[in-house]
Design a protein around this motif. Sequence first.
Motif, PDB file in Angstrom:
ATOM      1  N   TYR A  43       0.838  -1.205   0.000  1.00 38.77           N
ATOM      2  CA  TYR A  43       0.000   0.000   0.000  1.00 38.77           C
ATOM      3  C   TYR A  43       0.870   1.251   0.000  1.00 38.77           C
ATOM      4  N   TYR A  44       1.902   1.253   0.863  1.00 42.09           N
ATOM      5  CA  TYR A  44       2.779   2.422   0.921  1.00 42.09           C
ATOM      6  C   TYR A  44       3.408   2.675  -0.446  1.00 42.09           C
ATOM      7  N   ILE A  45       3.921   1.590  -1.082  1.00 47.17           N
ATOM      8  CA  ILE A  45       4.660   1.779  -2.336  1.00 47.17           C
ATOM      9  C   ILE A  45       3.731   2.271  -3.437  1.00 47.17           C
ATOM     10  N   GLU A  46       2.509   1.728  -3.464  1.00 52.56           N
ATOM     11  CA  GLU A  46       1.635   2.074  -4.580  1.00 52.56           C
ATOM     12  C   GLU A  46       0.969   3.431  -4.420  1.00 52.56           C
ATOM     13  N   HIS A  47       0.792   3.877  -3.191  1.00 50.38           N
ATOM     14  CA  HIS A  47       0.060   5.129  -3.002  1.00 50.38           C
ATOM     15  C   HIS A  47       0.940   6.306  -2.650  1.00 50.38           C
ATOM     16  N   THR A  48       2.274   6.136  -2.671  1.00 48.94           N
ATOM     17  CA  THR A  48       3.111   7.238  -2.189  1.00 48.94           C
ATOM     18  C   THR A  48       2.973   8.475  -3.049  1.00 48.94           C
ATOM     19  N   ILE A  49       2.824   8.314  -4.371  1.00 49.55           N
ATOM     20  CA  ILE A  49       2.707   9.507  -5.209  1.00 49.55           C
ATOM     21  C   ILE A  49       1.292  10.048  -5.184  1.00 49.55           C
ATOM     22  N   SER A  50       0.299   9.166  -5.276  1.00 49.61           N
ATOM     23  CA  SER A  50      -1.062   9.685  -5.363  1.00 49.61           C
ATOM     24  C   SER A  50      -1.519  10.286  -4.041  1.00 49.61           C
TER      25      SER A  50
ATOM     26  N   ILE C  61      16.017   0.783  -5.182  1.00 48.43           N
ATOM     27  CA  ILE C  61      15.853   1.691  -4.053  1.00 48.43           C
ATOM     28  C   ILE C  61      14.437   2.247  -4.028  1.00 48.43           C
ATOM     29  N   PRO C  62      13.915   2.545  -2.827  1.00 49.15           N
ATOM     30  CA  PRO C  62      12.513   2.949  -2.748  1.00 49.15           C
ATOM     31  C   PRO C  62      12.264   4.402  -3.120  1.00 49.15           C
ATOM     32  N   VAL C  63      12.627   4.785  -4.326  1.00 46.92           N
ATOM     33  CA  VAL C  63      12.222   6.099  -4.839  1.00 46.92           C
ATOM     34  C   VAL C  63      11.433   5.834  -6.109  1.00 46.92           C
ATOM     35  N   ALA C  64      10.184   6.287  -6.134  1.00 48.01           N
ATOM     36  CA  ALA C  64       9.285   5.921  -7.227  1.00 48.01           C
ATOM     37  C   ALA C  64       9.777   6.494  -8.546  1.00 48.01           C
ATOM     38  N   THR C  67       9.167   4.530 -14.828  1.00 49.72           N
ATOM     39  CA  THR C  67       9.248   3.307 -15.620  1.00 49.72           C
ATOM     40  C   THR C  67       8.944   2.061 -14.802  1.00 49.72           C
ATOM     41  N   ILE C  68       9.027   2.148 -13.492  1.00 52.83           N
ATOM     42  CA  ILE C  68       8.793   0.968 -12.656  1.00 52.83           C
ATOM     43  C   ILE C  68       7.518   1.197 -11.868  1.00 52.83           C
ATOM     44  N   ASP C  73       8.884  -4.457  -7.339  1.00 54.61           N
ATOM     45  CA  ASP C  73      10.183  -4.031  -7.847  1.00 54.61           C
ATOM     46  C   ASP C  73      10.916  -3.084  -6.907  1.00 54.61           C
ATOM     47  N   TYR C  74      10.269  -2.672  -5.849  1.00 50.50           N
ATOM     48  CA  TYR C  74      10.942  -1.799  -4.886  1.00 50.50           C
ATOM     49  C   TYR C  74      11.184  -2.577  -3.601  1.00 50.50           C
ATOM     50  N   ILE C  75      12.318  -2.310  -2.939  1.00 53.73           N
ATOM     51  CA  ILE C  75      12.510  -2.963  -1.643  1.00 53.73           C
ATOM     52  C   ILE C  75      11.596  -2.294  -0.618  1.00 53.73           C
ATOM     53  N   ASN C  76      11.436  -2.993   0.506  1.00 57.47           N
ATOM     54  CA  ASN C  76      10.477  -2.577   1.518  1.00 57.47           C
ATOM     55  C   ASN C  76      10.965  -1.322   2.236  1.00 57.47           C
ATOM     56  N   PRO C  77      10.285  -0.181   2.114  1.00 63.71           N
ATOM     57  CA  PRO C  77      10.795   1.045   2.735  1.00 63.71           C
ATOM     58  C   PRO C  77      10.520   1.159   4.224  1.00 63.71           C
ATOM     59  N   LEU C  78       9.595   0.361   4.746  1.00 60.21           N
ATOM     60  CA  LEU C  78       9.177   0.560   6.145  1.00 60.21           C
ATOM     61  C   LEU C  78      10.299   0.310   7.149  1.00 60.21           C
TER      62      LEU C  78
END
Lengths: 259, 493, 125
Positions: A43-50, C61-64, C67-68, C73-78
Amino acid sequence: MQLRRVITVLIMVTILVVPFVAFRVLPEIGDPNSAPNSHVTDYYIEHTISECNSPNMVTSIIVDYRAFDTMFETTVMFLSGVAVILILSNKPKKRDDMFRKFNPCTTNTGPSIFKTVNKDVMISIIEPLILIYAIYVLFHGEVSLGGGFQAGALIGMTYLLDVMVVKRKDRDIFNYSLERSVSVAGTGPFIYAVGGILGLIGGGLFMEFEAIPLPIEAPELHSIGILIVEVGVTVGVMCTIITILKAIMDRVSFDDDND
Amino acid sequence: MNNFPALIVVCPLCAALLNLVLNRINEKLGKAVIVLSVAASLIMSVFVLAQVITTGTIHYHMGNYDMPLGIEFVIDTVNGLIVVLVSLIGFLTLLFSDNFGYKFKTRLTKGAANTVLTLLIVGLLGMTLTGDVFNLYVFLEITSLSAYCLIALGGERGIFSAFRYLLVGTVAATFYLLGVAILYGVTGTLNMADMADILNEGGKDQAMLLAICFLVPAFGIKMALFPFHGWQPSAYSYSEAGAAPLITGVMGKIPAYAMFRYLYCIYGTDFKYFNSILVIVGVFSVFGMLYGSIRAIAQTDIRKILAYSSVAQIGYISLGFAIGTPIALCGAFLHMLGHAFMKGGLFFCTGAIRHKFGTVNIEDFGRIYKKMPLTCGTLTIAALSMVGIPPTVGFFSKWYLGSAAAMQGEWIYLAVLVISSLLNAIYFFRLIEKVFINEDKSLKERVYDEFKTCGWKLVLPVVVCFIAILGLGLANVKIIDILMLSLKGVGLC
Amino acid sequence: MINAFLAQDGIYLLTVILLGLGLAGIIVCNNYMKKLICMNIMQVAVIFFFLCLGQKNGGTIPVAMDTIIHAADYINPLPHGLMLTAIVVSLGTTGVGLALLTRIWERFGTLEEDEIIQVKGEDEV
């Protein structure tokens, strides 16, 4: 005596290691389907921008989703500064120095080879560069890597560099007294808290950046909130470093102090 | 009104952060703002408690993010009562500490000591309210850092106790973080309620056992449960006199409450090894109750007596957790509330006597009741309550604990409860004897140059503790009813 | 082979050994400064342990980035966010510990536990 210590170390290591090896309860390293990598993180990864308008996910977690934690983290910094002042404010009346006389250390490092570099000129070139980089890191914290802590640490380290090189009487801009630096260190976390209270004023919950009473759209409001928070963190960290440095400098005297 | 849960913590926090700025403007202003903010959070916590009693558990989501995403505050009737307790004793301690300002030479250090004391209150409030395991860690560290600082202010011996506590306390915090890491590794969440749901699905018993092996010592160190109590007597004795009531009265109880949250709210009675864990906690408490009482008999410094007696009293609380029926849990929490007022009250009295006569040795206390009647009244009632004489609160909490132990058929627990109370009677009656019967030692009053004593700030906390000990005792049925609202479904039935 | 070992349980094993060494150091060291350093080693071990949980095969790295888009495809940022907090907390603790050691040094001129006990007597320390 020596044997006893070795045995202690062995026992400790065994007690701690055996359960971890025997139980095999922890997830496999790097498994994308393990519990920590799948439950809330997606959830964090998918919604961080929106939701937060911040491509850097670590920033969006620490200053938006879990902003309440980070407020107290900054408070811990401030608290350690205050604690160092309080602990170092007293001096012992007498000293039981019966075992070890202090021998002044005499080391010969040879002829000074730094005579050719003019430190006063170099410092005036380097310091502005570091400060500009710190500001860049601060304002780009939510876009790329960086953030308030790093910016605060950079500014604090600039102060440290300044203290090491420039004579005390020549410093005028960058000269904080202990009282001033510690009170400014307190305002850093307070700015952070104000970022949360603005959400309350707008009718939302604490730390709800979407409720900040400004006439702009919700993702922008998140950016504003994150910026307020990052500024607070920067001020807090910077002044805590200066406070600790000041508290120590007021107490010790170096043998090459001549100003 | 619905933002009160967050404001309870944020109000004192803002006051503490701004205190040093205000202190530069005017010396009285910063302290006044701090006292007002803690009073405000006291009033708000009473309102929140009333709301919880009528409408049930409150969930407050920080930043309006739903349960597993953000951080939430959970308030039921148990921690509602504890929050009222913490803010009340914190408020009294802030008033009380004004009289010990002569120790600080500059305006800066005076203000800084107030800041640290307020941050201690903030940390304790946050630890009680939070519903997130990592947030609990942050509050735990705020509490411990401010406690290290306040203990280190108590002179040279304070420095040593503080350093020792720092080492041991950091080991505890690290163990706690390791336990959290294991639980996070198998559940993937940090929210307590969500974690409880996932763990109750079953199949994770080994990981839970591994985690609790780190969590019980972590909380044990922080609350000074018996085999982990080594730091506690010297730290409690030599802590800064103005802050001692808060440190001794409340600081050990909140980790105990956190342990309760872990045992009964996150793990739950379905956990396979739950009974074995309870037996281990029970054994720790039984030995603690005997050891603390026996060591306390041998001391002459009143602060050391009270510190060792705390080791025993924490044992009563964890004994309630170890028995595990709702009645026993109610008894444990009633003892938690009561003991905070007893020990806080005893340290208020000790501080007042020390402030007036400068002595802490009980041999000097001969017929001190003629000089300080109110203080000695509270000293006596608190001591009687520690022993367990009705109608004080100490009797009723021990009664509930004992009857629960008898109902479960745990006769060893019941026997140790009685023996420990008798041992308590030995050293507390010795204290009462010194105060009332021993011959007068003609103590000299301490003279403070350029420092004004504020009499009512010494008397008010003492009187409030007197009323609270008797009031909690007389209203124990009401308190148990309130606690039962939350504890009914919890525990081994 | 070493990669396979680290991917299975090896990294947990190494961090727990580090933790054990830190804990043993706190107990057996005679010097207060060394005890403080061992305390730091313990904290670092737990931080490593937590970061292991955030690892993901093939993650970046966890920066959106545009292209990805997949979360896998991102490691866990928590854990990284949490450990930032833990690092700052350990920094604060170490600072306070060093300040306390300064006071002890000024009073006794030594940080060895047995020498201090010799000056002060057993029950005082």
